[in-house]
Design a protein around this motif. Structure first.
Motif, PDB file in Angstrom:
ATOM      1  N   TRP A  59      41.564  14.557  81.243  1.00  5.40           N
ATOM      2  CA  TRP A  59      41.385  15.686  80.369  1.00  5.40           C
ATOM      3  C   TRP A  59      41.919  14.772  79.121  1.00  5.40           C
ATOM      4  N   GLN A 101      34.909  25.721  89.194  1.00 10.67           N
ATOM      5  CA  GLN A 101      35.125  24.999  88.111  1.00 10.67           C
ATOM      6  C   GLN A 101      36.350  25.181  87.513  1.00 10.67           C
ATOM      7  N   ARG A 145      32.468  17.489  80.810  1.00 14.51           N
ATOM      8  CA  ARG A 145      32.524  18.855  80.274  1.00 14.51           C
ATOM      9  C   ARG A 145      33.244  19.069  78.773  1.00 14.51           C
ATOM     10  N   PHE A 157      38.159  26.387  84.101  1.00 13.16           N
ATOM     11  CA  PHE A 157      37.920  26.616  82.675  1.00 13.16           C
ATOM     12  C   PHE A 157      39.276  26.898  81.961  1.00 13.16           C
ATOM     13  N   THR A 172      41.288  29.393  79.641  1.00 19.60           N
ATOM     14  CA  THR A 172      41.190  30.816  79.218  1.00 19.60           C
ATOM     15  C   THR A 172      42.470  31.162  78.698  1.00 19.60           C
ATOM     16  N   VAL A 222      35.584  21.527  77.347  1.00 16.10           N
ATOM     17  CA  VAL A 222      36.330  22.595  77.935  1.00 16.10           C
ATOM     18  C   VAL A 222      37.110  23.270  77.040  1.00 16.10           C
ATOM     19  N   ALA A 223      37.235  22.968  75.545  1.00 16.39           N
ATOM     20  CA  ALA A 223      38.034  23.836  74.248  1.00 16.39           C
ATOM     21  C   ALA A 223      37.569  23.171  73.038  1.00 16.39           C
ATOM     22  N   SER A 249      41.735  28.262  84.608  1.00 18.97           N
ATOM     23  CA  SER A 249      41.169  29.408  85.427  1.00 18.97           C
ATOM     24  C   SER A 249      40.039  28.825  86.451  1.00 18.97           C
ATOM     25  N   ARG A 254      36.783  17.121  79.851  1.00 22.85           N
ATOM     26  CA  ARG A 254      37.431  16.899  81.109  1.00 22.85           C
ATOM     27  C   ARG A 254      36.022  15.898  81.939  1.00 22.85           C
TER      28      ARG A 254
END
Length: 340
Positions: free
Chosen positions: A165, A252, A198, A254, A256, A200-201, A247, A189
């Motif tokens: 990450w 996968q 991906r 995520f 949140t 992620v934020a 979560s 990530r």
């Protein structure tokens, strides 16, 4: 949750040594019975102790990345990696020769150092694994997001499932070492087993430090937007630690429930670490600030000029980077970071 270890704590009436500041009695547990703070290495020729601070417990060695400075030989902006033998008496340090391109943050990975390489105007950056032994060979895991070059990777952490990450602000562009960004300032990530990546934020001004809670149900990410990267500051931009829940949705992870976790009273929160009880530590303008898992400011390890990053060592030791100086704080021997 923070743990009370009364047998190791300073009594509340005991004077605190200079270099520490207590805001909540729970900080006595973290300090232990005999806290100390000392300079163990310094170099006036360049700011060798700026970022990363990756401790290799098997060797009792520390890897650091410098701040950007002008190389007196090439007259170009550069970043150097140093290896510090913190187990030696006296402590020794050396600049190592490796092809990591403008290293910034880093973390332990399989006995080596996993760097976030910012890249240059002509070279892409990425996540690079460097051996911790000479000749310090490297392996590039990922250098772009689905064909689009990263901005200038900043900090990284490895989850228990092996995924990386990491954060990607635009500081390199602001500092003139990277081309104009082609991506938003995001958090990624990367799964080395599948080579899948991906976002992620997003929604940050400058995403910077990143760390997990001990159970990896929470991710802490610092936003250092108050410092633009070009020398200017904007007090209306974030100097903030955000917390996210991890979560699992459709198998996968995520992020949140984004929420504000803490804002330091002095400067930006840069590098961030967590101890085994969930207390959160961040490098700030006045030193290392420490919060409980509930966001209560517990205390500070005070360092004049502040720190961008730091790391835990063995037996309650902490190594604090202060540009031209490297400090060692001795805290409660029963406390340790989640990376060691």
């Amino acid at each position: 949750m923070s743990s009370v270890i009364s047998s190791m704590a300073l009594p509340a009436h005991t004077p605190i040594p200079s270099g520490f500041s207590v805001y909540d009695k729970a900080f006595y547990n973290i300090l232990g019975s005999a806290p100390t703070l000392e300079v163990i290495a310094q170099n006036s020729s360049f700011p060798f102790a700026h970022e990363a601070s990756v401790y290799i417990p098997e060797k009792d060695e520390l890897f650091l990345s410098s701040n950007i400075f002008t190389d007196p030989v090439t007259n170009e902006s550069t970043i150097k990696i140093s290896k510090v033998n913190v187990g030696a008496n006296p402590v020794t340090s050396e600049i190592i020769d490796t092809n990591v391109s403008m290293a910034n943050g880093g973390t332990n990975y399989k006995g080596g150092v996993l760097w976030t390489a910012q890249g240059t105007l002509n070279e892409t950056g990425g996540v690079v694994l460097m051996s911790s032994s000479p000749p310090y060979g490297t392996h590039l895991f990922v250098g772009d997001y689905l064909g689009r070059p990263f901005n200038s990777l900043n900090d990284i952490v490895v989850a228990k499932d092996g995924a990386f990450w990491f954060t990607d602000p635009i500081y390199g562009w602001r500092q003139g070492i990277r081309p104009k960004p082609q991506l938003r300032q995001q958090v990624y990530r990367y799964d080395p087993s599948t080579q899948g990546i991906r976002v992620v934020a997003d929604g940050f001004s400058r995403p910077n430090g990143i760390s997990f809670s001990p159970d990896e149900k929470t991710v802490y990410i610092t936003d250092t937007g108050e410092t633009n990267g070009d020398g200017s500051k904007d007090a209306l931009e974030p100097a903030t630690i955000y917390a996210f829940d991890v979560s699992i949705i459709h198998g996968q992870p995520f992020l949140t429930n984004r929420r504000l976790f803490a804002v330091p009273g002095n400067g930006i929160p840069d590098g961030i670490k967590v101890d085994q009880y969930g207390n959160v530590y961040a490098g700030c303008k006045d030193g290392v600030n420490v919060w409980s898992a509930g966001g209560v400011l517990l205390g500070k390890v005070l360092v004049k000029g502040g720190t961008s990053n730091f790391s835990f060592g063995k037996n309650g030791s902490m190594f604090i980077l202060n540009e031209n100086r490297l400090y060692r704080a001795q805290l409660n021997p029963q406390y340790h970071g989640t990376l060691v």
